[in-house]
Motif scaffolding. Structure first.
Motif, PDB file in Angstrom:
ATOM      1  N   MET A   1       0.827  -1.198   0.000  1.00  0.00           N
ATOM      2  CA  MET A   1       0.000   0.000   0.000  1.00  0.00           C
ATOM      3  C   MET A   1       0.862   1.250   0.000  1.00  0.00           C
ATOM      4  O   MET A   1       2.069   1.200   0.257  1.00  0.00           O
ATOM      5  CB  MET A   1      -0.924   0.038   1.212  1.00  0.00           C
ATOM      6  CG  MET A   1      -0.204   0.323   2.530  1.00  0.00           C
ATOM      7  SD  MET A   1      -1.345   0.524   3.905  1.00  0.00           S
ATOM      8  CE  MET A   1      -2.268   1.949   3.371  1.00  0.00           C
ATOM      9  N   SER A   2       0.220   2.349  -0.297  1.00  0.00           N
ATOM     10  CA  SER A   2       0.849   3.662  -0.204  1.00  0.00           C
ATOM     11  C   SER A   2       0.430   4.249   1.137  1.00  0.00           C
ATOM     12  O   SER A   2      -0.720   4.605   1.336  1.00  0.00           O
ATOM     13  CB  SER A   2       0.379   4.557  -1.358  1.00  0.00           C
ATOM     14  OG  SER A   2       1.049   5.777  -1.353  1.00  0.00           O
ATOM     15  N   THR A   3       1.353   4.293   2.082  1.00  0.00           N
ATOM     16  CA  THR A   3       1.015   4.670   3.459  1.00  0.00           C
ATOM     17  C   THR A   3       0.623   6.136   3.560  1.00  0.00           C
ATOM     18  O   THR A   3       1.364   7.016   3.123  1.00  0.00           O
ATOM     19  CB  THR A   3       2.213   4.420   4.387  1.00  0.00           C
ATOM     20  OG1 THR A   3       2.585   3.046   4.313  1.00  0.00           O
ATOM     21  CG2 THR A   3       1.861   4.775   5.824  1.00  0.00           C
ATOM     22  N   PRO A   4      -0.548   6.437   4.133  1.00  0.00           N
ATOM     23  CA  PRO A   4      -0.929   7.837   4.344  1.00  0.00           C
ATOM     24  C   PRO A   4       0.000   8.493   5.375  1.00  0.00           C
ATOM     25  O   PRO A   4       0.283   7.910   6.427  1.00  0.00           O
ATOM     26  CB  PRO A   4      -2.356   7.744   4.896  1.00  0.00           C
ATOM     27  CG  PRO A   4      -2.823   6.360   4.574  1.00  0.00           C
ATOM     28  CD  PRO A   4      -1.602   5.505   4.578  1.00  0.00           C
ATOM     29  N   LEU A   5       0.484   9.684   5.051  1.00  0.00           N
ATOM     30  CA  LEU A   5       1.290  10.433   6.010  1.00  0.00           C
ATOM     31  C   LEU A   5       0.363  11.066   7.035  1.00  0.00           C
ATOM     32  O   LEU A   5      -0.602  11.748   6.679  1.00  0.00           O
ATOM     33  CB  LEU A   5       2.108  11.503   5.298  1.00  0.00           C
ATOM     34  CG  LEU A   5       3.195  10.989   4.347  1.00  0.00           C
ATOM     35  CD1 LEU A   5       3.900  12.165   3.681  1.00  0.00           C
ATOM     36  CD2 LEU A   5       4.188  10.101   5.082  1.00  0.00           C
TER      37      LEU A   5
END
Length: 445
Positions: free
Chosen positions: A224-228
């Motif tokens: 996944m693309s980790t939310p900042l």
């Protein structure tokens, strides 16, 4: 095609913010990544003109709601700079709490990052994705938008501190040429900037345990693309619940973008019984035909001199102008099709009460119900009246006070402090300045 349908399915479930982050090969995020390249997503929110305060002029009609135009929300290009903020927190000796130190955060890349994906989420929100070469515990992110690639020439490179990069963009020597062509801002958007720290220790006590600090730091998961986020997820279960339940980052996790220019906006709003704003045969009307700002600064700081506290100052606080004085005019334009008001975007400017101060020049056409036309040009020191071939000039008219950058009614700073009547006000980035002209009394409608 399958991927597009899969993304659309999540959108229908209301997961707009994380739709691009949650890949179709995503499983339950049980595998934490500790090291190596990862992908992250950043959610940004626009802080529009007038969201802090609106400075009203003319007959001092207070603006009840901040006006926003579509082009003011447009993002045409990004300059995103990422800094390793691990260990960039120091204890404030007075409060005993950790604070972010931009001088200790180091730039990860030699310039701006490559943006992989951008999505307009609506409601003034947008999201972009980019890759990191490693899993950093804390990140500081500087975002600039609508400046164009030329603005980033010569930016300090990899390993330089965030403070050094900010100082580069806010220095007089690196100020950008001000483009007076207002239609370009309607097409290309208004320059913006913002910053935020993710995985932050800020607010933690100096006595915080290593576990407390670790809980605040960023964590990344496979697939996944980790939310900042301001404070990282404690574990995979929290991340799964966060994504599945809310579908969006919290308000406190958004990086806020503010406008790098001031907006000047003028319009005619007749009160009941006053001439129409729409010229028509047999009807008295008032029409503003041209607006310009006389005297302006030829350069624009990309970032304000007090960038890390830029949201705290008001038009009645000091600001330093940059660039030579342009003694010509900045021509206003209509902000949208069918909109009869006039708007211009200008650099920050100090106003001192001198002859070199910026001021408005407004052309007005007044037509009575029989079709007779009288034209006026309002300037700071005079009013020129033209009727047919007859022209008269009235010097030092009281009707010109509203064209000056000066308050003639009581005002307060955002902190509640009173502003002395007669004080000049500076043109400050992200502030909206509204001139709301009213009609001619006594005309037969």
């Amino acid at each position: 095609m399958i991927r597009n349908l899969h993304t659309a399915f999540f959108l229908l479930l209301g997961l707009a913010v994380l739709a691009g982050c949650w890949r179709e090969d995503m499983q339950t995020p049980s595998d934490r990544i500790e090291g190596g390249q990862v992908q992250v997503s950043l959610t940004m929110a626009l802080h529009g003109f007038g969201d802090d305060v609106v400075v009203t002029k003319a007959d001092f009609v207070d603006v009840e709601q901040a006006l926003q135009y579509g082009h003011e929300k447009s993002i045409k290009d990004y300059g995103i700079f990422v800094f390793d903020a691990t260990g960039a927190f120091a204890v404030n000796g007075v409060t005993g709490l950790y604070e972010f130190n931009p001088s200790a955060a180091r730039q990860i890349y030699a310039g701006k990052v490559d943006v992989l994906h951008v999505e307009d989420l609506g409601g003034g929100l947008s999201r972009c994705e980019f890759k990191l070469d490693d899993t950093y515990k804390s990140l500081a992110v500087l975002v600039m938008a609508n400046f164009g690639d030329a603005a980033y020439s010569g930016v300090p490179g990899k390993g330089e501190s965030m403070q050094t990069v900010v100082d580069f963009f806010s220095a007089d020597a690196h100020a950008l040429a001000y483009n007076t062509t207002q239609s370009d801002y309607l097409k290309g958007g208004v320059p913006k900037h913002g910053w935020k720290v993710f995985g932050s220790w800020e607010g933690l006590s100096s006595s915080a345990s290593p576990a407390d600090k670790a809980n605040c730091e960023l964590k990344y998961y496979r697939g996944m693309s980790t939310p900042l986020t301001t404070v990282g997820f404690k574990n995979a279960a929290e991340l799964a619940n966060y994504a599945g339940t809310t579908g969006a980052v919290r308000k406190k996790d958004r990086l806020t973008l503010r406008n790098a220019m001031a907006r000047l906006h003028l319009r005619y709003e007749p009160k009941t019984g006053q001439p129409s704003a729409t010229p028509a045969a047999g009807t008295a009307s008032v029409e503003i035909t041209r607006v310009r700002l006389h005297n302006y600064r030829k350069e624009l700081r990309a970032l304000p001199a007090a960038f890390f506290s830029a949201s705290e100052y008001s038009p009645y606080d000091a600001v330093t102008s940059v660039g030579d004085l342009g003694t010509g005019n900045v021509e206003f334009v209509h902000p949208a099709s069918g909109d009869k008001s006039w708007v211009a975007y200008v650099p920050e400017m100090a106003v001192s009460g001198s002859d070199n101060d910026p001021y408005m020049i407004v052309d007005v056409r007044v037509t009575d119900k029989d079709g007779k036309v009288v034209e006026f040009v309002f300037e700071r020191d005079k009013v020129v009246r033209k009727e047919g071939t007859n022209t008269a000039t009235y010097e030092k008219s009281p009707w010109t006070e509203w064209l000056q950058m000066k308050t003639f009614y009581s005002r307060k700073k955002p902190d509640g402090t009173d502003v002395t009547i007669g004080s000049t006000f500076n043109l400050i980035r992200n502030y909206a300045y509204e001139w709301i002209a009213e009609g001619v009394e006594g005309m037969e409608l």
